[in-house]
Enzyme design. Sequence first.
Site, PDB file in Angstrom:
ATOM      1  N   HIS A 126     -84.183 -73.297  86.177  1.00 52.76           N
ATOM      2  CA  HIS A 126     -82.783 -73.690  86.178  1.00 52.76           C
ATOM      3  C   HIS A 126     -82.690 -75.172  86.200  1.00 52.76           C
ATOM      4  CE1 HIS A 126     -78.836 -74.516  87.375  1.00 52.76           C
ATOM      5  NE2 HIS A 126     -78.536 -73.269  87.129  1.00 52.76           N
ATOM      6  N   GLU A 155     -77.878 -72.866  78.921  1.00 60.19           N
ATOM      7  CA  GLU A 155     -77.020 -73.723  79.853  1.00 60.19           C
ATOM      8  C   GLU A 155     -76.972 -75.152  79.497  1.00 60.19           C
ATOM      9  OE1 GLU A 155     -75.943 -71.394  83.677  1.00 60.19           O
ATOM     10  OE2 GLU A 155     -77.962 -72.486  84.167  1.00 60.19           O
TER      11      GLU A 155
END
Length: 230
Positions: free
Chosen positions: A83, A154
């Site tokens: 992430h 993302e």
Amino acid sequence: MIYVLNQKSNMTLSLQEQYLKEIRKYPQSENLVYAPSFCYLPLYQGLPLASQDISMYQMGAYTGEISSKSLKSLGVSYAIIGHSERRGYFKEDETILCEKLKRAFEEGITPILCIGESEEAYKNKKTQEVLKEELSIQRFFPQEMWKKVILAYEPIWAIGTGKSIQKEKLETLLSWIKEETDCSILYGGSVNLETISSFKNLKNLDGFLIGGMSLDVEKVKKLLDMNKSQ
Ligand code: PGA
């Protein structure tokens, strides 16, 4: 479609209990995957689960780490790896991410590998360059193994900012990513119910990685409803 609800480092035990009490009244969907903090995973027994991270080490003398074997024994089927918050705050680089992917594969946990460009890269039209570099990690894995990875695209500038990529831009990027690599792809970054309705029929999009919205139990219930009627 798969929806991964990344609660990040949020919620106390009592808030989790209230949240789960509401959620458990609802029929669940195998496509709606919960990613609470590690410590709350056992409360989610029986629900589809992702971990927010995974140790790069196998089970053993690594104080404070959570091994893939432990996660597997808690019923975790997916692990979010790389992430942007882990890459940024914890300096996770390709070598570390490679080990984390291996640990996930060893336990049959599906890795959800996050990729995405910074605002600066986006403004300088360097998105594809950044993604190409991040995707080059696939060279360490045999094709058969790599294609089990789920990618989560993302844009970093869209995470927690309320900003969203334009639909047409996302469509173009998704098909480019598909040409680069044969994986399922999720989109993430300030995803809400409106973006889901607008993006969910995009070709090459297989789901969403959802942060902030996953803390709102009413919205999660709506997502469960939407999923049921699909
Ligand atoms: P957000 O987070 O939905 O709050 O932007 C998404 C993520 O970081 O995975």
